[in-house]
Design a protein around this motif. Structure first.
Motif, PDB file in Angstrom:
ATOM      1  N   SER A 162       0.849  -1.200   0.000  1.00  0.00           N
ATOM      2  CA  SER A 162       0.000   0.000   0.000  1.00  0.00           C
ATOM      3  C   SER A 162       0.877   1.239   0.000  1.00  0.00           C
ATOM      4  O   SER A 162       2.033   1.208   0.439  1.00  0.00           O
ATOM      5  N   ASP A 209      -2.667   1.204 -10.020  1.00  0.00           N
ATOM      6  CA  ASP A 209      -4.103   1.061 -10.288  1.00  0.00           C
ATOM      7  C   ASP A 209      -4.860   1.820  -9.198  1.00  0.00           C
ATOM      8  O   ASP A 209      -4.991   1.340  -8.060  1.00  0.00           O
ATOM      9  N   ARG A 210      -5.344   3.024  -9.554  1.00  0.00           N
ATOM     10  CA  ARG A 210      -6.029   3.864  -8.572  1.00  0.00           C
ATOM     11  C   ARG A 210      -7.535   3.632  -8.545  1.00  0.00           C
ATOM     12  O   ARG A 210      -8.255   4.298  -7.813  1.00  0.00           O
ATOM     13  N   SER A 211      -7.985   2.680  -9.387  1.00  0.00           N
ATOM     14  CA  SER A 211      -9.420   2.358  -9.364  1.00  0.00           C
ATOM     15  C   SER A 211      -9.750   1.441  -8.199  1.00  0.00           C
ATOM     16  O   SER A 211     -10.929   1.185  -7.923  1.00  0.00           O
ATOM     17  N   ARG A 212      -8.736   0.948  -7.528  1.00  0.00           N
ATOM     18  CA  ARG A 212      -8.946   0.023  -6.418  1.00  0.00           C
ATOM     19  C   ARG A 212      -8.433   0.659  -5.127  1.00  0.00           C
ATOM     20  O   ARG A 212      -7.549   1.511  -5.141  1.00  0.00           O
ATOM     21  N   LYS A 213      -9.027   0.254  -4.037  1.00  0.00           N
ATOM     22  CA  LYS A 213      -8.595   0.710  -2.718  1.00  0.00           C
ATOM     23  C   LYS A 213      -8.192  -0.509  -1.888  1.00  0.00           C
ATOM     24  O   LYS A 213      -8.977  -1.447  -1.756  1.00  0.00           O
ATOM     25  N   VAL A 261      -4.667   1.563  -3.288  1.00  0.00           N
ATOM     26  CA  VAL A 261      -3.987   1.663  -4.585  1.00  0.00           C
ATOM     27  C   VAL A 261      -2.940   0.555  -4.687  1.00  0.00           C
ATOM     28  O   VAL A 261      -2.206   0.283  -3.733  1.00  0.00           O
ATOM     29  N   THR A 262      -2.896  -0.105  -5.849  1.00  0.00           N
ATOM     30  CA  THR A 262      -1.962  -1.219  -6.032  1.00  0.00           C
ATOM     31  C   THR A 262      -1.100  -1.009  -7.267  1.00  0.00           C
ATOM     32  O   THR A 262      -1.439  -0.208  -8.153  1.00  0.00           O
TER      33      THR A 262
END
Length: 298
Positions: free
Chosen positions: A17, A49-53, A55-56
């Motif tokens: 993270s 990938d900022r569409s996921r929480k 961010v990965t």
């Protein structure tokens, strides 16, 4: 690609993270987030990938983890080498060693020099002619190679200065499983190309002294003594190899000396260009020349 960028990316991979990566990098999360956005802007690609929480890292970046770790290690080594080079006032000392010598004698050289002076030692490997070319081109400060007192056209030109480090022997060895076959007059052999140094030594000093009626049947040819040693261990044929290289195999009975076949003494010499040297090179020349005999040499 800067080292800090690589370490930031690896921190996210390691921690999973941005928040934990920021802690690892001793930054606040907003400062770390700005920094990784700056990396993406400079590279012109998205890394996360900022569409996921939370961010990965994107899968394509994750797949490059081994390359990123290798590059990080290489850059750190470069930083270290540059620091030592600047602090010592030089680039260290570079050796070009004949292949077998790289494996047997260069560890003694490196240990001796790094113990005596805090400068890096760079070792390159090649056949004897390639080592001399590295001296002439300035890619090496010294060469360490075999010399043969039988001389003739194998003697070193006057452009080189030499200092003896000891003597070795080119000895015939074979795997125990092959010994029975060596009682015949036709002997399976691992040979050197005629245009390399040990091939020329074999032609001048070994072949003329074979017992009457003995014929060598070439089974494999290589210019690399380390490869010839492996072929001998595999029972392919008799190989003439430096005693310093095969001594551990002889002591463990993985190889045996072949009775009745000739051996030949070789000198191990340190070589430099004649007529010019730096203060550092003079120190190394004197240190190695005055050192106790290298283990494995006589």
């Amino acid at each position: 690609m800067q080292l800090d960028w690589i370490d930031d990316i690896l921190a996210v991979i390691d921690t999973g993270s941005l928040a934990r990566a920021a802690d690892q990098r001793l930054l606040t999360q907003p400062a770390f987030t700005r920094r990784v956005r700056g990396i993406e802007t400079r590279l012109g690609v998205n890394l996360f990938d900022r569409s996921r929480k939370p961010v990965t890292i994107l899968p394509g970046v994750m797949a490059m983890e081994p390359e990123l770790r290798e590059l990080s290690a290489r850059l750190r080594r470069l930083e270290h080498d540059l620091k030592i080079s600047v602090e010592s006032g030089g680039r260290g000392v570079a050796f070009a060693c004949q292949h077998a010598i790289t494996a047997t004698i260069s560890p003694w050289i490196v240990k001796l020099l790094t113990s005596a002076q805090d400068q890096p030692v760079r070792v390159r490997s090649g056949n004897r002619d390639a080592c001399l070319m590295q001296l002439l081109s300035g890619d090496a400060d010294f060469a360490v190679a075999y010399d043969w007192t039988g001389g003739g056209n194998l003697a070193l030109p006057d452009a080189f200065g030499t200092r003896a480090l000891g003597t070795d022997q080119l000895v015939p060895v074979a795997a125990p499983s092959l010994m029975a076959a060596l009682e015949q007059t036709e002997i399976p052999a691992i040979t050197y190309p005629s245009d390399v140094f040990l091939g020329r030594v074999a032609s001048h000093a070994i072949h003329p002294r074979l017992p009457d009626g003995t014929v060598l049947l070439p089974k494999a040819e290589t210019a690399l003594t380390l490869a010839a040693c492996e072929y001998a261990l595999d029972g392919i044929g008799v190989a003439w190899l430096p005693l310093s290289l095969v001594r551990p195999h002889l002591e463990a009975a993985r190889l045996l000396r072949v009775p009745g076949l000739p051996a030949e003494e070789l000198s191990v010499v340190m070589i430099r260009l004649a007529g010019r040297s730096s203060r550092q090179e003079e120190t190394v020349w004197r240190l190695l020349g005055d050192a106790p005999d290298c283990p494995g040499l006589s």
